[in-house]
Scaffold this motif. Sequence first.
Motif, PDB file in Angstrom:
ATOM      1  N   TRP A   1       0.848  -1.209   0.000  1.00 28.49           N
ATOM      2  CA  TRP A   1       0.000   0.000   0.000  1.00 28.49           C
ATOM      3  C   TRP A   1       0.881   1.256   0.000  1.00 28.49           C
ATOM      4  N   LEU A   2       1.901   1.237   0.851  1.00 31.03           N
ATOM      5  CA  LEU A   2       2.761   2.418   0.981  1.00 31.03           C
ATOM      6  C   LEU A   2       3.367   2.808  -0.370  1.00 31.03           C
ATOM      7  N   HIS A   3       3.848   1.812  -1.117  1.00 25.54           N
ATOM      8  CA  HIS A   3       4.452   2.105  -2.425  1.00 25.54           C
ATOM      9  C   HIS A   3       3.485   2.920  -3.281  1.00 25.54           C
TER      10      HIS A   3
ATOM     11  N   LEU B   1       2.638   6.506  -1.770  1.00 28.42           N
ATOM     12  CA  LEU B   1       3.706   7.492  -1.983  1.00 28.42           C
ATOM     13  C   LEU B   1       3.745   7.931  -3.445  1.00 28.42           C
ATOM     14  N   THR B   2       3.528   6.965  -4.344  1.00 31.60           N
ATOM     15  CA  THR B   2       3.503   7.304  -5.775  1.00 31.60           C
ATOM     16  C   THR B   2       2.401   8.323  -6.048  1.00 31.60           C
ATOM     17  N   ALA B   3       1.212   8.043  -5.511  1.00 34.47           N
ATOM     18  CA  ALA B   3       0.070   8.932  -5.762  1.00 34.47           C
ATOM     19  C   ALA B   3       0.327  10.321  -5.180  1.00 34.47           C
ATOM     20  N   LEU B   4       0.908  10.359  -3.982  1.00 36.66           N
ATOM     21  CA  LEU B   4       1.145  11.666  -3.354  1.00 36.66           C
ATOM     22  C   LEU B   4       2.177  12.467  -4.151  1.00 36.66           C
TER      23      LEU B   4
ATOM     24  N   VAL C   1      -5.397   3.054  -4.786  1.00 32.26           N
ATOM     25  CA  VAL C   1      -4.722   3.682  -3.653  1.00 32.26           C
ATOM     26  C   VAL C   1      -4.558   5.185  -3.885  1.00 32.26           C
ATOM     27  N   GLY C   2      -4.532   5.949  -2.805  1.00 33.75           N
ATOM     28  CA  GLY C   2      -4.216   7.376  -2.903  1.00 33.75           C
ATOM     29  C   GLY C   2      -5.401   8.247  -2.523  1.00 33.75           C
TER      30      GLY C   2
ATOM     31  N   GLU D   1      11.531   2.951  -6.310  1.00 33.77           N
ATOM     32  CA  GLU D   1      11.709   1.592  -6.877  1.00 33.77           C
ATOM     33  C   GLU D   1      12.827   0.848  -6.150  1.00 33.77           C
ATOM     34  N   ASP D   2      13.812   1.591  -5.623  1.00 26.11           N
ATOM     35  CA  ASP D   2      14.937   0.923  -4.954  1.00 26.11           C
ATOM     36  C   ASP D   2      14.559   0.389  -3.573  1.00 26.11           C
ATOM     37  N   TRP D   3      13.392   0.775  -3.066  1.00 27.86           N
ATOM     38  CA  TRP D   3      12.999   0.288  -1.746  1.00 27.86           C
ATOM     39  C   TRP D   3      12.372  -1.109  -1.802  1.00 27.86           C
ATOM     40  N   ASN D   4      12.071  -1.580  -2.999  1.00 23.53           N
ATOM     41  CA  ASN D   4      11.503  -2.929  -3.158  1.00 23.53           C
ATOM     42  C   ASN D   4      10.307  -3.189  -2.243  1.00 23.53           C
ATOM     43  N   LEU D   5       9.380  -2.268  -2.240  1.00 28.90           N
ATOM     44  CA  LEU D   5       8.201  -2.447  -1.378  1.00 28.90           C
ATOM     45  C   LEU D   5       7.185  -3.404  -2.003  1.00 28.90           C
ATOM     46  N   LEU D   6       7.294  -3.599  -3.311  1.00 32.92           N
ATOM     47  CA  LEU D   6       6.326  -4.478  -3.994  1.00 32.92           C
ATOM     48  C   LEU D   6       6.874  -5.896  -4.073  1.00 32.92           C
ATOM     49  N   PRO D   7       6.001  -6.901  -3.954  1.00 27.87           N
ATOM     50  CA  PRO D   7       6.494  -8.283  -4.042  1.00 27.87           C
ATOM     51  C   PRO D   7       6.828  -8.630  -5.495  1.00 27.87           C
ATOM     52  N   THR D   8       7.891  -9.400  -5.671  1.00 30.26           N
ATOM     53  CA  THR D   8       8.224  -9.806  -7.039  1.00 30.26           C
ATOM     54  C   THR D   8       8.278 -11.329  -7.169  1.00 30.26           C
TER      55      THR D   8
END
Length: 459
Positions: free
Chosen positions: A54-56, A59-62, A200-201, A179-186
């Motif tokens: 969710w945070l990823h 933050l993108t939306a904000l 989200v947002g 993108e470098d924080w890797n908050l999304l599962p891969t």
Amino acid sequence: MTAPILVWLRRDLRLADQPAFHAAAASGAPMVPVYVLDDDGAGDRALGGASRWWLHHSLTALDVDLRRAGSRLILRRGGAARELAAVAKEAGAREIHAIVHYEPWWRKAEGEVAKVLNLHLHDGNYLAPPASVLTGGGTPFRIFTPFWRALEQEMPPPEPLTRPKLTAPATWPDSARLEDWNLLPTAPDWAGGFRKAWRVGEHSAQDRLDEFLDRVGDYETARNLPSIDGSSRFSPHLHWGELSPRHVWHALSGKRGIGAQSFRRELGWRDFAQGIVAQFPRYGEESFREEHRRLPWRDPRGEAKGDWAAWRQGRTGYPIVDAGMRQLWATGWMHNRVRMIAASFLIKHLLIDWRHGERWFWDTLVDADYGNNAVNWQWVSGSGVDASLFSRIMAPLVQSPKFQAANYIREWVPELAGLSDDDIHDPVFRPTGYPAPIVGHREARERALAAYAQVKSGA
Ligand SMILES: Cc1cc2nc3c(=O)[nH]c(=O)nc-3n(C[C@H](O)[C@H](O)[C@H](O)COP(=O)(O)OP(=O)(O)OC[C@H]3O[C@@H](n4cnc5c(N)ncnc54)[C@H](O)[C@@H]3O)c2cc1C
């Protein structure tokens, strides 16, 4: 040029009715919005997997929104005080505004930030600050109903603040790349169901609010029926601060029926839970009632290992529990009525300490919230300040037809989709692949009551 002011963002990721932004903007100074990912500061309360997803997106939306308004979001990773001091140094700032948060690790971080910068804390994520709703004796409340009566007296909350006018600094401090924080599962990408379930947002939260206002009149009955989407689903938006509760309250003004009144009361639970955490910072870590700490829990790493796995995977053989646990895994959210049934099943039918369940929810809910999660787990467990009795054991097989969960079960337990409304709650003939109940209701109930009697007698 006037020195820039920092705005420290945490779970308050919005521009409308955001008092930290508003106060910084009112000064007329350039503003630097900063988000610090501080996993170490939170210790073993670092964000769970669903929260990170969710945070990823939030933050993108904000950042998109800030850029449209001529600003941007600065991202840093590390200790909050150290990173904020470094950003302030680069920007030439001394002042910092933030919304106050009541989680113990955030209180600590606020203390540390205040040592290195001029920190201005604002209320803004609750209908009323916890310290302002007090008993006649001037103490904070521990019981919901009198708390709610007192909170209602203070309503309506202040009018929501408008979106701030943002001024950019002459130069921007360095920022990490999201993108470098890797908050999304891969590997694996388990978030397919999340993407389907959520937008989200802040703008999506507002859309959801607009849509909910048309059906709030039905909320009182609809909210309890998991087969229909009768609740608001605001919880992740409220938790992450994409939606301000004061804004929600005012949006409901003029709605007088029982649906709107019941909904306002649920919002009140959110304030109540923060008040409990503000009084008892370790509320998420141990049972409030002393005798509950001595219950002879079964060990999920030992004798109860199989049961613990079955609960998490939605393979207990109780269709309503399994549907809830699978909905949670697939979408990061579970219907409130089913949260209560699934939590009660873990604690009482399986005799597993509520703290294990709380931690599982912490990792898997997109609305995982220290206060709301702990207060509700301790309520179900009977171990909290304001709790149901431990001896009140929910019967999942009664709850399921009572709350008309047949279609909900069909959606989340497809093995049972072909069964009739009468059979689906407790199938006599179990389709291949669907397990038999891992424990019988009567036997589980007797085991739980015997365990409780043991601590009550002091044995
Ligand atoms: C075991 C258990 C764990 C829970 N963990 C969380 C959690 O981590 N985070 C969380 O936000 N809620 C938690 N809840 C409370 C509740 O289940 C969710 O807030 C609700 O299901 C969210 O759906 P909604 O937004 O559609 O709620 P609605 O019914 O539309 O309610 C509106 C808002 O009121 C607040 N609210 C409603 N019910 C409660 C409640 N019982 N306690 C506190 N606030 C409430 C939420 O912010 C919610 O978004 C938990 C409940 C249980 C039984």
